[in-house]
Design an enzyme around this catalytic site. Structure first.
Site, PDB file in Angstrom:
ATOM      1  N   GLU A 262       6.030  72.203  28.727  1.00  0.00           N
ATOM      2  CA  GLU A 262       4.691  72.242  28.811  1.00  0.00           C
ATOM      3  C   GLU A 262       3.907  71.272  28.371  1.00  0.00           C
ATOM      4  O   GLU A 262       4.263  70.577  27.404  1.00  0.00           O
ATOM      5  CB  GLU A 262       4.070  73.676  28.268  1.00  0.00           C
ATOM      6  CG  GLU A 262       4.646  74.748  29.170  1.00  0.00           C
ATOM      7  CD  GLU A 262       4.188  76.090  28.646  1.00  0.00           C
ATOM      8  OE1 GLU A 262       4.356  77.225  29.361  1.00  0.00           O
ATOM      9  OE2 GLU A 262       3.650  76.050  27.635  1.00  0.00           O
TER      10      GLU A 262
ATOM     11  N   CYS B 181       4.535  79.520  15.316  1.00  0.00           N
ATOM     12  CA  CYS B 181       4.538  78.851  16.566  1.00  0.00           C
ATOM     13  C   CYS B 181       5.380  79.301  17.445  1.00  0.00           C
ATOM     14  O   CYS B 181       6.549  79.600  17.368  1.00  0.00           O
ATOM     15  CB  CYS B 181       5.132  77.480  16.158  1.00  0.00           C
ATOM     16  SG  CYS B 181       5.176  76.309  17.655  1.00  0.00           S
TER      17      CYS B 181
ATOM     18  N   HIS C 218      -0.118  72.938   6.709  1.00  0.00           N
ATOM     19  CA  HIS C 218      -0.077  74.417   6.862  1.00  0.00           C
ATOM     20  C   HIS C 218      -0.013  75.268   5.490  1.00  0.00           C
ATOM     21  O   HIS C 218      -0.188  76.460   5.797  1.00  0.00           O
ATOM     22  CB  HIS C 218       0.757  74.935   7.793  1.00  0.00           C
ATOM     23  CG  HIS C 218       0.726  74.312   9.018  1.00  0.00           C
ATOM     24  ND1 HIS C 218      -0.530  73.958   9.863  1.00  0.00           N
ATOM     25  CD2 HIS C 218       1.746  73.872   9.825  1.00  0.00           C
ATOM     26  CE1 HIS C 218      -0.160  73.300  11.017  1.00  0.00           C
ATOM     27  NE2 HIS C 218       1.022  73.190  10.899  1.00  0.00           N
TER      28      HIS C 218
ATOM     29  N   ASN D 139      -3.340  81.102  16.735  1.00  0.00           N
ATOM     30  CA  ASN D 139      -3.286  81.461  18.254  1.00  0.00           C
ATOM     31  C   ASN D 139      -2.275  82.534  18.332  1.00  0.00           C
ATOM     32  O   ASN D 139      -0.966  81.995  18.047  1.00  0.00           O
ATOM     33  CB  ASN D 139      -3.281  80.317  19.417  1.00  0.00           C
ATOM     34  CG  ASN D 139      -4.526  79.502  19.181  1.00  0.00           C
ATOM     35  OD1 ASN D 139      -5.687  80.040  19.437  1.00  0.00           O
ATOM     36  ND2 ASN D 139      -4.489  78.345  18.971  1.00  0.00           N
TER      37      ASN D 139
ATOM     38  N   CYS E 120      -3.141  75.716  20.703  1.00  0.00           N
ATOM     39  CA  CYS E 120      -2.087  75.106  19.616  1.00  0.00           C
ATOM     40  C   CYS E 120      -1.017  76.191  19.253  1.00  0.00           C
ATOM     41  O   CYS E 120      -1.651  77.329  18.832  1.00  0.00           O
ATOM     42  CB  CYS E 120      -3.186  74.421  18.420  1.00  0.00           C
ATOM     43  SG  CYS E 120      -1.877  74.130  16.899  1.00  0.00           S
TER      44      CYS E 120
END
EC number: 2.1.1.192
Length: 398
Positions: free
Chosen positions: A119, A146, A249, A326, A369
């Site tokens: 993508e 992720c 993170h 997300n 993200c």
């Protein structure tokens, strides 16, 4: 270096794989795909055909300034050379399988690479338009927050499949530019995959992005993001100069070990030391790195952890992007509340860090993200996990 906007305009009148990688998809034909070659390699290829180096530059200009893939359209190339190129070469970019458009102007393309898909995301923002590009089919690093990591890993993308994402997007945007879609001004290697585990294809692709006969972007407008493959980061600084972003993170190793498993091999201290070595070599970063920090509810977002992060980064010149997490199906986390993000941000700013809360873009089409997934056939994940657990990762230069 001159800089141009990435869009197809109308004119007026093969790299080796890194040792850790599985085989890259073979070309569909025996012809050389010119999208696999940077300018030096193009000139060598033309020399082998008995042609002058400037002919390679001419063809590159047609390929990247105008997004032409038909040699017959290259009107300043003599007919004999055009015929020769038709016999031995091609310009073959990956095709778009599907396009989705967000209400905020973000566009996500599913790009066909062999029998799978990756993508690519176009993100307009003010006077900028950023293209988020994938480097691998899937990802082996298994970052827990992720979506890409949950798909497993299949293979590295070829140079033509990486630069081809930029080429395809620029061609599409050029064809519809009358509708007001902004040309691409920035490229970020933040799509599917860990770019530093595919250095031998990522570096030539970024070289083409910045080449005057390629897409002509300044090195400050091409950004590579990494989760911390330290030997490859050291190698990157000797190969090319681009802007660097790091997926940190967490402020402490115990948390990062859990959510970014490569930290078990290269911990935060080791990673940040490598970042500082890269900054010492680089002119593209303005002396500082971009730190990416996804905000996970009650995992890494407390006020205490903000103080820990500030302490962790005190010796590393940086700006900090706080990224609202997300969601994707099956994920074990929640998004931090706005109030927790605000408190976290204020603590960092009190320490003097430039801190930005990133605006979520394209989440209605799963283009934000951490949401990119594509279609991945996981063939090698266990092998790569074993290598990361104990064996050194070998990196070859191009």
């Amino acid at each position: 270096m001159s800089e141009q906007l990435l869009t197809a305009s109308m004119p007026i009148d093969a790299a080796p794989l890194s040792d850790h990688a599985v085989a890259t998809a073979a070309p569909a034909t025996s012809k050389i795909n010119l999208l696999d070659l940077n300018r030096q390699q193009m000139r060598e290829f033309f020399a082998e055909m008995g042609e002058k180096p400037f002919r390679a530059d001419q063809v590159m200009k047609w390929m990247y300034h105008y997004c032409y893939d038909d040699f017959e359209q290259m009107t300043d190339i003599n007919k004999g050379l055009r015929a020769k190129l038709q016999r031995v070469a091609e310009i073959r970019a990956p095709e778009v399988a599907e396009e989705q458009r967000s209400t905020d102007g973000t566009i996500k393309w599913a790009i066909k690479v062999g029998d799978q898909q990756v993508e690519t995301v176009y993100i307009p923002e003010g006077d900028r338009a950023t293209l988020c590009v994938s480097s691998q089919v899937g990802c082996a690093l298994e970052c827990k927050f992720c979506s890409t990591a949950q798909q497993g890993f299949n293979r590295n993308l070829r140079v033509s499949e990486i630069i081809g994402q930029v080429w395809r997007a620029a061609k599409i945007i050029g064809a519809v530019k009358a509708t007001g879609i902004r040309p691409i001004t920035n490229v970020v290697m933040m799509g599917m995959g860990e770019p530093l585990l595919n250095l031998n294809n990522v570096v030539p692709a970024m070289d083409i992005m910045m080449d005057d006969f390629g897409f002509g972007l300044s090195k400050r407008r091409v950004t590579l993001s990494t989760s911390g493959v330290v030997p490859a980061l050291d190698k990157l600084g000797d190969m090319i100069d681009v802007a660097l972003a790091i997926s940190l993170h967490a402020p402490t190793d115990d948390i990062r070990d859990e959510i970014v498993p490569i930290n078990r091999k290269y911990n935060i201290e080791t990673f940040l030391a490598a970042v500082r070595r890269y900054l010492a070599k680089s002119n593209a970063n303005g002396g500082r790195v971009t730190v990416e920090y996804v905000m996970l509810d009650h995992i890494n977002d407390s006020t205490e952890q903000a103080h820990q992060l500030a302490e962790c980064l005190k010796d590393t010149p940086c700006k900090i992007n706080l990224i609202p997490w997300n969601p994707f199906p099956g994920a074990p986390y929640g998004r931090s509340s706005n109030s927790r993000v605000d408190r976290f941000s204020k603590v960092l700013m009190e320490y003097g860090f430039t801190t930005i809360v990133r605006k979520t873009r394209g989440d209605d089409i799963d283009a934000a993200c951490g949401q990119l997934a594509g279609e991945v056939i996981d063939r090698t994940k266990r092998t790569l996990k074993k290598k990361m657990a104990g064996e050194p990762i070998a990196i070859k230069t191009v």
